[in-house]
Design an enzyme around this catalytic site. Structure first.
Site, PDB file in Angstrom:
ATOM      1  N   GLU A 127      13.309  51.307  36.163  1.00  0.00           N
ATOM      2  CA  GLU A 127      12.332  51.301  35.892  1.00  0.00           C
ATOM      3  C   GLU A 127      11.889  52.679  36.203  1.00  0.00           C
ATOM      4  O   GLU A 127      10.931  53.649  35.418  1.00  0.00           O
ATOM      5  CB  GLU A 127      11.400  50.799  36.883  1.00  0.00           C
ATOM      6  CG  GLU A 127      10.891  48.668  37.208  1.00  0.00           C
ATOM      7  CD  GLU A 127      12.333  48.559  37.803  1.00  0.00           C
ATOM      8  OE1 GLU A 127      13.420  48.971  37.924  1.00  0.00           O
ATOM      9  OE2 GLU A 127      11.890  47.350  38.420  1.00  0.00           O
ATOM     10  N   GLY A 183      12.047  43.692  36.412  1.00  0.00           N
ATOM     11  CA  GLY A 183      10.864  43.013  36.701  1.00  0.00           C
ATOM     12  C   GLY A 183      11.962  41.653  37.357  1.00  0.00           C
ATOM     13  O   GLY A 183      11.805  40.291  38.189  1.00  0.00           O
ATOM     14  N   ALA A 218      10.130  43.122  33.555  1.00  0.00           N
ATOM     15  CA  ALA A 218       7.681  43.350  33.182  1.00  0.00           C
ATOM     16  C   ALA A 218       8.236  43.056  31.362  1.00  0.00           C
ATOM     17  O   ALA A 218       9.432  43.880  30.527  1.00  0.00           O
ATOM     18  CB  ALA A 218       7.278  44.918  33.485  1.00  0.00           C
ATOM     19  N   GLU A 244      14.157  41.702  40.536  1.00  0.00           N
ATOM     20  CA  GLU A 244      13.364  41.669  41.501  1.00  0.00           C
ATOM     21  C   GLU A 244      13.091  39.848  41.930  1.00  0.00           C
ATOM     22  O   GLU A 244      12.468  39.336  43.037  1.00  0.00           O
ATOM     23  CB  GLU A 244      12.278  42.389  41.391  1.00  0.00           C
ATOM     24  CG  GLU A 244      12.168  44.193  41.542  1.00  0.00           C
ATOM     25  CD  GLU A 244      10.900  44.677  40.934  1.00  0.00           C
ATOM     26  OE1 GLU A 244      10.064  44.987  39.805  1.00  0.00           O
ATOM     27  OE2 GLU A 244      10.925  45.554  42.036  1.00  0.00           O
TER      28      GLU A 244
END
Ligand code: NAD
Length: 719
Positions: free
Chosen positions: A123, A100, A61, A103
């Site tokens: 995270e 992310g 992110a 992911e």
């Protein structure tokens, strides 16, 4: 942004473009949505490959977007659309796939990684959890125990481990995108149902409840009050026990709690603070971006005791040639053995060859004639250090940087004993120096920006959190520690026990309380310093006057323990008792409790009930108050410098952001009010008198921490 290209006729190649790590900003997410749609609607495309530009798949992110109103397409439906696609989507992972980024890769049907790539869901280190389906897909792919390990620790895995765990399907040493395109062509047309991870059942695990119970206990112990690791366990539990959609709902619910918690803010602050300290600046105006470091290929260490050995290891592991000088033959032999052992163990852990042949040992200081930089680590004795610095100035080639590892001596005074004071800086390592992350780079008024830049760069190369600080007694870390420890002693006099004080601090999140820490580092160390300062008087005196030295309240408790030969762990007795020298298991000592009672009686002190809140307020606010003095004096350039020092070197819980961030979270007005309250109750304790900078900040409306710098500048310009 994401670029779109057709390769090998029927493969759509989507390249994420957002330097330096292709973070998933709003523009990148929009780019992915658009290019995936284009690929899926183009009848000539049979497969899709997603990669990142400049050899990095995706770093996750975009942290800069945290806290702002997210715009652009959200991640979850974007990843879901990729997983639901009716054409195979292959992730070509080079460099890193983190957070992310991983992911996103888990939403693809296949993953091909370069052998040097690293993958992970870090995270948790930012106070969050992988909330774009990562906590639900990873356990379905690799099983609950492995997913728990990765998600609760945030550790990165190599491509080889990722292959072994089943996170990636193939590892290549060659061009990853080429391999992925070839692979994509080979699977085009095959059924994709078996490749959609969200549809997998979580692999069966015998005795799931017992596993989660055990992991939760372990995580709670190591989290020391941090909530994100616990939420990570709960999210994986949801993956193991609920259907995917319900698991996703739980993941979102947990994430919402974390996102708005002060802890996530504190951890993200730490992340940025660590970067900020690299952009150092000195009161003279010299700065990181205008000061050029000198190259350092060869270094020397003088004095191979506790510190010198660790520093030698740290330098050799960084790839430097090291001349290690020790005058005592016996010490030299022991040091050689100890250094070799540390290097061998470190190399084994990292799977590399030990750097034994990078070190030359000598008893003669003449051996350092051609080094670029020297780190002196002889006894803490100003006369000895002065002599060594004079010798070094005579022996070393012109321009050699002279650094001292002193804990408390005046760096500027040492510099003034040399013909080139501009070449002298402090490099204050922490024990054990090859392990501890913190390095204070201490500049004096005459240290050249080039010398500071060189020490800072060397610290960075050694993997240290290097912080440039001004020269004062105790520098930043130890200067702030003094009022903290002093309050703990006073609390004992007033009725607390070491157990009570330590428990309060450990519940706050420190790995150990003041008294356990003092037993570990040795009570004699502080005793020697206090003797040197003329504070220690022979025992026997009683009454209030015995507890006042140099016009301020003083507790002789530590001195009295030393007079009883209680130096801490090494003598099996200190504030606690230990079964054998060096044992880490601290047990309550009835002797100490009787001693405290007798001490109070002798000095006319009446024990009162002290609660955890008072322990925290007095110890922590006294420490924070000193932090404001340090900012006011310009010893630290900003609150981030202090916070990085405390989080990296003094066990301050990271999820509380560091002492100055904590003060900001508590509220400056509240910190001021409590300090005023305690100072009124203890007017003979100057450390409890609120710093004028704190008062001025409160009077300026308690600006948020990121604005302190400009407010302090303005306040100083008004003086
Ligand atoms: P130490 O007593 O373990 O080692 C000092 C070594 O220096 C000894 O081996 C001694 O023989 C050697 N020595 C003395 N004179 C010498 C000379 N002229 N040439 C070469 N070697 C000489 O001390 P230490 O704990 O390693 O501390 C060293 C310095 O680091 C001190 O200034 C101390 O304040 C500082 N320091 C210590 C710690 C710590 O936790 N021990 C932490 C940070 C900084």
């Amino acid at each position: 942004m994401a670029a779109y290209k057709r390769v090998s006729e029927s493969v759509a190649l989507i390249t994420l473009q957002n330097p330096p790590v292709n973070a998933l900003s709003a523009a990148v997410r929009q780019g992915i949505v658009d290019t995936v749609e284009r690929a899926l609607s183009d009848p000539n495309v049979t497969a899709v490959v997603i990669c990142g530009q400049n050899g990095v798949f995706c770093g996750g992110a975009d942290i800069k977007e945290f806290g702002s109103n997210m715009s652009g397409p959200p991640l979850i439906p974007m990843i879901h659309a990729i997983e639901s696609a009716n054409k195979p989507v292959v992730a070509a992972i080079e460099g890193s796939a983190l957070g992310g980024g991983l992911e996103l890769a888990l939403g693809c049907h296949y993953r091909i990684a370069h052998s040097k790539a690293r993958l992970g869901l870090p995270e948790v280190s930012l106070g969050l959890l992988p909330a774009a389906g990562g906590s639900q897909r990873l356990p379905r792919l690799i099983g609950v125990p492995a997913a728990l390990n990765l998600i609760t620790t945030g550790r990165h895995v190599t491509a080889a481990e990722a292959l072994q765990l089943g996170i990636v399907d193939q590892v290549t040493d060659h061009n990853t995108v080429d391999a992925a395109v070839k692979f994509a062509l080979s699977v085009a047309g095959r059924s994709l149902d078996p490749r959609r991870i969200s549809t997998y059942p979580c692999p069966q695990q015998p005795d799931l409840d017992a596993l989660f119970e055990e992991v939760m206990q372990k995580v709670r112990r190591s989290a020391r009050g941090a909530i994100a690791p616990i939420a990570c366990v709960q999210a994986v539990r949801a993956a193991a026990t609920l259907p995917y959609t319900q698991g996703m709902a739980r993941e979102q619910e947990l994430m919402a709690t974390l996102f708005t918690s002060g802890q996530a803010r504190a951890l993200q602050y730490c992340f940025f603070a660590q970067r900020a300290v690299g952009r150092w600046r000195m009161p003279s105006g010299a700065r990181w971006d205008t000061s050029k470091p000198r190259p350092v290929h060869k270094a020397a260490v003088i004095g191979l005791g506790t510190m010198g050995r660790g520093i030698t290891v740290a330098l050799a592991q960084t790839g430097l040639s090291v001349i290690a000088v020790e005058t005592q033959e016996k010490q030299l032999m022991e040091a050689k053995q100890a250094v070799s052992g540390m290097l061998e163990r470190g190399a084994k852990r990292r799977g590399v060859a030990p750097a034994l042949d990078r070190i030359i040992y000598s008893q003669n200081i003449q051996a350092v004639a051609d080094v670029d930089l020297v780190i002196e680590a002889v006894f803490e004795d100003v006369a000895l250090k002065t002599k060594v610095f004079k010798q070094l100035s005579a022996v070393c080639k012109p321009g050699t940087l002279l650094c001292t590892n002193t804990s408390a001596l005046d760096v500027d005074q040492l510099a003034s004993e040399t013909p080139n004071p501009e070449l002298v800086v402090g490099m204050h390592f922490f024990a054990p120096a090859h392990v501890m992350k913190l390095l204070e780079v201490v500049y004096g008024p005459r240290s050249s920006p080039e010398a500071v830049a060189t020490a800072m760069q060397l610290g960075k190369k050694m993997g240290k959190a290097s912080v440039a600080v001004g020269n004062c007694r105790g520098f930043v870390g130890n200067r702030m520690l003094k009022p903290y420890v002093e309050q703990a002693f006073f609390l004992l006099e007033e009725g607390a026990t070491p157990e009570l004080v330590d428990r309060a601090l450990e519940e706050f999140g420190f790995p150990m309380g003041v008294f356990t820490m003092s037993d570990l580092s040795g009570l004699d160390v502080g005793w020697r310093v206090r003797k040197g300062d003329g504070l220690v008087e022979p025992g026997g005196a009683s009454g209030r006057s015995a507890r006042v030295r140099q016009g301020r309240r003083y507790s002789p408790l530590g001195d009295l323990l030393c007079e009883h030969g209680r130096f801490g762990q090494k003598t099996c007795r200190g504030w606690y008792q230990y079964d054998k020298p060096g044992s880490r298991v601290a047990r309550s000592d009835p002797w100490l409790h009787s001693f405290l009672e007798a001490y109070r009686a002798e000095h006319g002190l009446v024990a009162r009930r002290i609660d955890h809140q008072e322990v925290l307020e007095r110890c922590l606010y006294a420490l924070i108050n000193e932090g404001f003095h340090i900012l006011d004096d310009g010893i630290a350039a900003g609150p981030e410098d202090i916070d990085v020092i405390y989080v990296s070197g003094y066990g301050w819980p990271r999820h509380r952001g560091g002492p100055m961030f904590y003060a900001n979270m508590v509220g400056l007005a509240k910190v001021l009010e409590r300090l005023e309250h305690y100072h009124q109750a203890h007017p003979d304790v100057p450390h409890l008198q609120p710093c004028s900078l704190l008062r001025r900040l409160v009077a300026s409306g308690s600006p948020p921490i990121h604005r302190w710098g400009e407010v302090i500048k303005k306040l100083h310009s008004q003086l």
